[in-house]
Scaffold this motif. Sequence first.
Motif, PDB file in Angstrom:
ATOM      1  N   GLN A  20       0.833  -1.202   0.000  1.00  0.00           N
ATOM      2  CA  GLN A  20       0.000   0.000   0.000  1.00  0.00           C
ATOM      3  C   GLN A  20       0.869   1.254   0.000  1.00  0.00           C
ATOM      4  O   GLN A  20       0.651   2.172  -0.786  1.00  0.00           O
ATOM      5  CB  GLN A  20      -0.944  -0.039   1.206  1.00  0.00           C
ATOM      6  N   LYS A  21       1.879   1.288   0.860  1.00  0.00           N
ATOM      7  CA  LYS A  21       2.711   2.487   0.989  1.00  0.00           C
ATOM      8  C   LYS A  21       3.679   2.648  -0.176  1.00  0.00           C
ATOM      9  O   LYS A  21       4.109   3.753  -0.478  1.00  0.00           O
ATOM     10  CB  LYS A  21       3.450   2.480   2.312  1.00  0.00           C
ATOM     11  N   ALA A  22       4.029   1.549  -0.819  1.00  0.00           N
ATOM     12  CA  ALA A  22       4.991   1.604  -1.928  1.00  0.00           C
ATOM     13  C   ALA A  22       4.348   2.085  -3.227  1.00  0.00           C
ATOM     14  O   ALA A  22       5.059   2.333  -4.196  1.00  0.00           O
ATOM     15  CB  ALA A  22       5.639   0.241  -2.143  1.00  0.00           C
ATOM     16  N   SER A  23       3.021   2.240  -3.240  1.00  0.00           N
ATOM     17  CA  SER A  23       2.388   2.734  -4.457  1.00  0.00           C
ATOM     18  C   SER A  23       2.835   4.166  -4.758  1.00  0.00           C
ATOM     19  O   SER A  23       2.822   4.601  -5.895  1.00  0.00           O
ATOM     20  CB  SER A  23       0.864   2.638  -4.356  1.00  0.00           C
ATOM     21  N   SER A  24       3.233   4.882  -3.713  1.00  0.00           N
ATOM     22  CA  SER A  24       3.967   6.136  -3.870  1.00  0.00           C
ATOM     23  C   SER A  24       5.234   5.947  -3.039  1.00  0.00           C
ATOM     24  O   SER A  24       5.327   5.014  -2.252  1.00  0.00           O
ATOM     25  CB  SER A  24       3.134   7.323  -3.363  1.00  0.00           C
ATOM     26  N   ALA A  25       6.215   6.758  -3.216  1.00  0.00           N
ATOM     27  CA  ALA A  25       7.478   6.560  -2.511  1.00  0.00           C
ATOM     28  C   ALA A  25       7.264   6.622  -1.004  1.00  0.00           C
ATOM     29  O   ALA A  25       6.685   7.571  -0.487  1.00  0.00           O
ATOM     30  CB  ALA A  25       8.491   7.605  -2.962  1.00  0.00           C
ATOM     31  N   TRP A  26       7.730   5.589  -0.288  1.00  0.00           N
ATOM     32  CA  TRP A  26       7.646   5.532   1.170  1.00  0.00           C
ATOM     33  C   TRP A  26       9.047   5.745   1.724  1.00  0.00           C
ATOM     34  O   TRP A  26       9.929   4.906   1.543  1.00  0.00           O
ATOM     35  CB  TRP A  26       7.071   4.201   1.630  1.00  0.00           C
ATOM     36  N   TYR A  27       9.253   6.881   2.360  1.00  0.00           N
ATOM     37  CA  TYR A  27      10.529   7.203   2.984  1.00  0.00           C
ATOM     38  C   TYR A  27      10.468   6.782   4.448  1.00  0.00           C
ATOM     39  O   TYR A  27       9.526   7.144   5.152  1.00  0.00           O
ATOM     40  CB  TYR A  27      10.829   8.705   2.880  1.00  0.00           C
ATOM     41  N   ILE A  28      11.469   6.040   4.878  1.00  0.00           N
ATOM     42  CA  ILE A  28      11.490   5.518   6.240  1.00  0.00           C
ATOM     43  C   ILE A  28      12.787   5.977   6.904  1.00  0.00           C
ATOM     44  O   ILE A  28      13.883   5.642   6.444  1.00  0.00           O
ATOM     45  CB  ILE A  28      11.421   3.974   6.245  1.00  0.00           C
ATOM     46  N   GLU A  29      12.657   6.750   7.969  1.00  0.00           N
ATOM     47  CA  GLU A  29      13.818   7.203   8.737  1.00  0.00           C
ATOM     48  C   GLU A  29      14.454   6.001   9.438  1.00  0.00           C
ATOM     49  O   GLU A  29      13.782   5.017   9.744  1.00  0.00           O
ATOM     50  CB  GLU A  29      13.385   8.235   9.776  1.00  0.00           C
ATOM     51  N   ALA A  30      15.739   6.114   9.733  1.00  0.00           N
ATOM     52  CA  ALA A  30      16.472   5.019  10.367  1.00  0.00           C
ATOM     53  C   ALA A  30      15.804   4.562  11.664  1.00  0.00           C
ATOM     54  O   ALA A  30      15.704   3.349  11.914  1.00  0.00           O
ATOM     55  CB  ALA A  30      17.921   5.430  10.626  1.00  0.00           C
ATOM     56  N   VAL A  31      15.358   5.498  12.479  1.00  0.00           N
ATOM     57  CA  VAL A  31      14.738   5.142  13.759  1.00  0.00           C
ATOM     58  C   VAL A  31      13.478   4.303  13.529  1.00  0.00           C
ATOM     59  O   VAL A  31      13.270   3.286  14.192  1.00  0.00           O
ATOM     60  CB  VAL A  31      14.429   6.407  14.592  1.00  0.00           C
ATOM     61  N   GLU A  32      12.637   4.716  12.570  1.00  0.00           N
ATOM     62  CA  GLU A  32      11.435   3.935  12.281  1.00  0.00           C
ATOM     63  C   GLU A  32      11.804   2.568  11.715  1.00  0.00           C
ATOM     64  O   GLU A  32      11.182   1.558  12.068  1.00  0.00           O
ATOM     65  CB  GLU A  32      10.520   4.671  11.300  1.00  0.00           C
ATOM     66  N   ALA A  33      12.804   2.521  10.849  1.00  0.00           N
ATOM     67  CA  ALA A  33      13.242   1.232  10.281  1.00  0.00           C
ATOM     68  C   ALA A  33      13.669   0.283  11.390  1.00  0.00           C
ATOM     69  O   ALA A  33      13.329  -0.902  11.371  1.00  0.00           O
ATOM     70  CB  ALA A  33      14.367   1.453   9.275  1.00  0.00           C
ATOM     71  N   ARG A  34      14.407   0.805  12.366  1.00  0.00           N
ATOM     72  CA  ARG A  34      14.821  -0.029  13.509  1.00  0.00           C
ATOM     73  C   ARG A  34      13.616  -0.425  14.349  1.00  0.00           C
ATOM     74  O   ARG A  34      13.455  -1.594  14.700  1.00  0.00           O
ATOM     75  CB  ARG A  34      15.828   0.724  14.376  1.00  0.00           C
ATOM     76  N   ASP A  35      12.768   0.558  14.668  1.00  0.00           N
ATOM     77  CA  ASP A  35      11.621   0.277  15.537  1.00  0.00           C
ATOM     78  C   ASP A  35      10.643  -0.700  14.896  1.00  0.00           C
ATOM     79  O   ASP A  35       9.979  -1.457  15.599  1.00  0.00           O
ATOM     80  CB  ASP A  35      10.899   1.574  15.909  1.00  0.00           C
ATOM     81  N   ARG A  36      10.562  -0.717  13.568  1.00  0.00           N
ATOM     82  CA  ARG A  36       9.663  -1.628  12.860  1.00  0.00           C
ATOM     83  C   ARG A  36      10.340  -2.950  12.515  1.00  0.00           C
ATOM     84  O   ARG A  36       9.731  -3.837  11.935  1.00  0.00           O
ATOM     85  CB  ARG A  36       9.151  -0.966  11.565  1.00  0.00           C
ATOM     86  N   GLY A  37      11.635  -3.095  12.848  1.00  0.00           N
ATOM     87  CA  GLY A  37      12.328  -4.365  12.634  1.00  0.00           C
ATOM     88  C   GLY A  37      12.853  -4.574  11.226  1.00  0.00           C
ATOM     89  O   GLY A  37      13.259  -5.681  10.884  1.00  0.00           O
ATOM     90  N   LEU A  38      12.852  -3.527  10.398  1.00  0.00           N
ATOM     91  CA  LEU A  38      13.431  -3.662   9.043  1.00  0.00           C
ATOM     92  C   LEU A  38      14.944  -3.774   9.110  1.00  0.00           C
ATOM     93  O   LEU A  38      15.570  -4.330   8.208  1.00  0.00           O
ATOM     94  CB  LEU A  38      13.010  -2.495   8.161  1.00  0.00           C
ATOM     95  N   VAL A  39      15.538  -3.203  10.152  1.00  0.00           N
ATOM     96  CA  VAL A  39      16.973  -3.326  10.426  1.00  0.00           C
ATOM     97  C   VAL A  39      17.135  -3.663  11.896  1.00  0.00           C
ATOM     98  O   VAL A  39      16.228  -3.389  12.708  1.00  0.00           O
ATOM     99  CB  VAL A  39      17.756  -2.030  10.077  1.00  0.00           C
ATOM    100  N   LEU A  40      18.264  -4.231  12.250  1.00  0.00           N
ATOM    101  CA  LEU A  40      18.493  -4.592  13.647  1.00  0.00           C
ATOM    102  C   LEU A  40      18.727  -3.362  14.496  1.00  0.00           C
ATOM    103  O   LEU A  40      18.180  -3.223  15.589  1.00  0.00           O
ATOM    104  CB  LEU A  40      19.691  -5.547  13.768  1.00  0.00           C
ATOM    105  N   ASP A  41      19.564  -2.440  13.981  1.00  0.00           N
ATOM    106  CA  ASP A  41      19.928  -1.311  14.824  1.00  0.00           C
ATOM    107  C   ASP A  41      20.483  -0.165  13.980  1.00  0.00           C
ATOM    108  O   ASP A  41      20.664  -0.287  12.776  1.00  0.00           O
ATOM    109  CB  ASP A  41      20.964  -1.744  15.851  1.00  0.00           C
ATOM    110  N   ILE A  42      20.774   0.926  14.679  1.00  0.00           N
ATOM    111  CA  ILE A  42      21.357   2.129  14.079  1.00  0.00           C
ATOM    112  C   ILE A  42      22.722   2.352  14.714  1.00  0.00           C
ATOM    113  O   ILE A  42      22.879   2.187  15.923  1.00  0.00           O
ATOM    114  CB  ILE A  42      20.465   3.362  14.380  1.00  0.00           C
ATOM    115  N   ILE A  43      23.699   2.710  13.881  1.00  0.00           N
ATOM    116  CA  ILE A  43      25.012   3.051  14.443  1.00  0.00           C
ATOM    117  C   ILE A  43      25.353   4.485  14.094  1.00  0.00           C
ATOM    118  O   ILE A  43      24.810   5.052  13.162  1.00  0.00           O
ATOM    119  CB  ILE A  43      26.127   2.087  13.984  1.00  0.00           C
TER     120      ILE A  43
END
Length: 191
Positions: free
Chosen positions: A168-191
């Motif tokens: 749904q979100k990819a139908s237009s560009a979905w920008y995800i900040e590092a903090v949200e990516a970490r909090d949503r589990g797309l990445v393990l952590d931020i350095i």
Amino acid sequence: MTDTDSNAVNYPLLAAPQVQLAGPVDDRMYTSFKQQVAAAYGDGPLVVAITTLGGDPEMARAMADDIRLIRDYTGRETLFLGKVAVYSAGATFMSGFPAEKRWLTRGSRLMLHERQMTSTINLSGPLNTLRYALEAKLAEIEDSIRIQDEGFRALVAGSSVTFDELKQKASSAWYIEAVEARDRGLVLDII
């Protein structure tokens, strides 16, 4: 720890990636990737860093497949580090790493969107043959959607982002900040 504190001390291997990629994802990046991977022999983890505004999704898929083959056939751990911008084809490449093997640098952003196509269909010839040109283009579109969805499923595996939400979100560009990516589990952590 606040988001402004350095978390890098927890992941010292990420300080010196053996493979560093920057720029458009294209055949030149793929060549550089293969050369750097070949030069990064050893038994320890292979750390791959990328900064990209996007590019060719098929080159990204080829690099991700190489990462999978390294894991599957050598057992070598592979780690992903996204720096500053991991857009479009960069996120496709990131999907080749399990979510628990992905990091972003502080202030980085992901950008996810559907695959794009620009095409002109030239219909010329006997009417009975025109249908085949249209059917071939439709088959290309349908296959591209299947490939896109495979990548989307790999990207969200192990995260709290559902496939349907990403679609749904990819139908237009979905920008995800590092903090949200970490909090949503797309990445393990931020350095």
